[in-house]
Design a protein around this motif. Structure first.
Motif, PDB file in Angstrom:
ATOM      1  N   ILE A  52       0.837  -1.202   0.000  1.00 40.31           N
ATOM      2  CA  ILE A  52       0.000   0.000   0.000  1.00 40.31           C
ATOM      3  C   ILE A  52       0.876   1.257   0.000  1.00 40.31           C
ATOM      4  O   ILE A  52       0.625   2.205  -0.765  1.00 40.31           O
ATOM      5  N   ARG A  53       1.905   1.264   0.828  1.00 43.14           N
ATOM      6  CA  ARG A  53       2.805   2.422   0.883  1.00 43.14           C
ATOM      7  C   ARG A  53       3.473   2.664  -0.476  1.00 43.14           C
ATOM      8  O   ARG A  53       3.595   3.810  -0.919  1.00 43.14           O
ATOM      9  N   ARG A  54       3.885   1.590  -1.130  1.00 43.18           N
ATOM     10  CA  ARG A  54       4.525   1.729  -2.449  1.00 43.18           C
ATOM     11  C   ARG A  54       3.545   2.322  -3.456  1.00 43.18           C
ATOM     12  O   ARG A  54       3.890   3.235  -4.218  1.00 43.18           O
ATOM     13  N   LEU A  55       2.307   1.816  -3.461  1.00 38.80           N
ATOM     14  CA  LEU A  55       1.302   2.327  -4.394  1.00 38.80           C
ATOM     15  C   LEU A  55       0.996   3.796  -4.130  1.00 38.80           C
ATOM     16  O   LEU A  55       0.885   4.598  -5.063  1.00 38.80           O
ATOM     17  N   ILE A  56       0.872   4.153  -2.867  1.00 41.24           N
ATOM     18  CA  ILE A  56       0.597   5.546  -2.516  1.00 41.24           C
ATOM     19  C   ILE A  56       1.731   6.452  -2.997  1.00 41.24           C
ATOM     20  O   ILE A  56       1.488   7.511  -3.596  1.00 41.24           O
ATOM     21  N   LYS A  57       2.962   6.020  -2.768  1.00 40.31           N
ATOM     22  CA  LYS A  57       4.118   6.804  -3.197  1.00 40.31           C
ATOM     23  C   LYS A  57       4.123   6.957  -4.723  1.00 40.31           C
ATOM     24  O   LYS A  57       4.345   8.053  -5.254  1.00 40.31           O
ATOM     25  N   GLU A  58       3.855   5.859  -5.433  1.00 44.55           N
ATOM     26  CA  GLU A  58       3.884   5.901  -6.893  1.00 44.55           C
ATOM     27  C   GLU A  58       2.774   6.779  -7.458  1.00 44.55           C
ATOM     28  O   GLU A  58       3.010   7.564  -8.382  1.00 44.55           O
ATOM     29  N   PHE A  59       1.565   6.662  -6.912  1.00 46.23           N
ATOM     30  CA  PHE A  59       0.469   7.502  -7.413  1.00 46.23           C
ATOM     31  C   PHE A  59       0.719   8.976  -7.097  1.00 46.23           C
ATOM     32  O   PHE A  59       0.382   9.849  -7.898  1.00 46.23           O
ATOM     33  N   THR A  60       1.339   9.250  -5.952  1.00 47.94           N
ATOM     34  CA  THR A  60       1.671  10.634  -5.615  1.00 47.94           C
ATOM     35  C   THR A  60       2.687  11.186  -6.603  1.00 47.94           C
ATOM     36  O   THR A  60       2.566  12.325  -7.075  1.00 47.94           O
ATOM     37  N   LEU A  61       3.679  10.377  -6.939  1.00 45.61           N
ATOM     38  CA  LEU A  61       4.683  10.805  -7.918  1.00 45.61           C
ATOM     39  C   LEU A  61       4.078  11.000  -9.305  1.00 45.61           C
ATOM     40  O   LEU A  61       4.577  11.797 -10.106  1.00 45.61           O
ATOM     41  N   LEU A  62       2.993  10.278  -9.591  1.00 45.04           N
ATOM     42  CA  LEU A  62       2.299  10.438 -10.870  1.00 45.04           C
ATOM     43  C   LEU A  62       1.422  11.689 -10.901  1.00 45.04           C
ATOM     44  O   LEU A  62       0.859  12.026 -11.933  1.00 45.04           O
ATOM     45  N   GLY A  63       1.290  12.355  -9.760  1.00 46.30           N
ATOM     46  CA  GLY A  63       0.516  13.597  -9.726  1.00 46.30           C
ATOM     47  C   GLY A  63      -0.836  13.505  -9.065  1.00 46.30           C
ATOM     48  O   GLY A  63      -1.655  14.421  -9.189  1.00 46.30           O
ATOM     49  N   ALA A  64      -1.108  12.405  -8.352  1.00 42.88           N
ATOM     50  CA  ALA A  64      -2.387  12.300  -7.647  1.00 42.88           C
ATOM     51  C   ALA A  64      -2.522  13.432  -6.641  1.00 42.88           C
ATOM     52  O   ALA A  64      -1.558  13.803  -5.972  1.00 42.88           O
ATOM     53  N   GLU A  65      -3.727  13.982  -6.545  1.00 40.46           N
ATOM     54  CA  GLU A  65      -3.999  15.066  -5.607  1.00 40.46           C
ATOM     55  C   GLU A  65      -4.855  14.603  -4.435  1.00 40.46           C
ATOM     56  O   GLU A  65      -4.875  15.238  -3.385  1.00 40.46           O
TER      57      GLU A  65
END
Length: 199
Positions: A52-65
């Protein structure tokens, strides 16, 4: 991550701004309208927190708001608070939403939620009526009383402004809306979301 963003743009797409992550499919309720078909807690293992932490980090880096943590019931995840705190600490996120049925909330949970210093945190609580009769028809016997207790704990701790109640309209509870608005106003909750009609 740059390669992923390039691939998204080449495909004529935009990177996601709002992401919903199901941290577990286990739930303590068996609601009639459950779209993810959540199951009993002892039959469904939660998603590992590192995943979950990895996915959150990756989506944040993709620009998730905005990231929404849901389930099942996210409070059944043994690492729910660590996951929520980690999500709220990510730079670039404007909003984090915790979707819960609120039936498991205790003073310990409330204290933990109150310790998170992130103005974009919303606690979304599901409620299907202004009475036990209408709510429990969908969510199970005794759930209205448990949800109402959870909402009171949240508001008494000063978290009412961060709470939004999610209401799924049905033929059986549609007439409850005015009374539900009065009930929530009396608790100090000023936000309700709806718009999904289930027949």
């Amino acid at each position: 991550m740059t390669e992923v963003l390039d691939a998204i743009m080449r495909a004529g797409l935009k990177s996601p701004k709002i992401v919903t992550l199901m941290v577990t499919n286990g739930c303590n309720l068996s609601c009639l309208h459950c779209w993810p078909d959540s199951r009993s807690l002892d039959t469904v293992p939660p998603v590992p927190k590192d995943t979950i932490r990895r996915l959150i980090k990756e989506f944040t880096l993709l620009g998730a708001e905005e990231i929404c943590l849901t389930g099942g019931e996210p409070l059944t995840h043994p690492d729910w608070f660590e996951i929520l705190s980690f999500t709220c600490s990510q730079s670039g996120l404007d909003r984090v939403r915790l979707q819960t049925n609120a039936t498991l909330l205790t003073e310990v949970h409330i204290e933990a939620l109150g310790s998170i210093d992130f103005k974009g945190l919303t606690i979304q609580v599901s409620l299907e009526g202004a009475t036990a009769e209408t709510n429990d028809r969908v969510r199970g016997a005794g759930s209205f009383e448990q949800v109402f207790r959870g909402l009171k704990l949240l508001t008494e701790a000063g978290l009412g402004q961060q709470v939004v109640v999610a209401f799924t309209e049905t033929q059986q509870n549609f007439a409850d809306i005015p009374r539900l608005l009065q009930l929530l106003d009396g608790l100090g909750i000023g936000r309700i979301m709806s718009g999904t009609l289930v027949l």
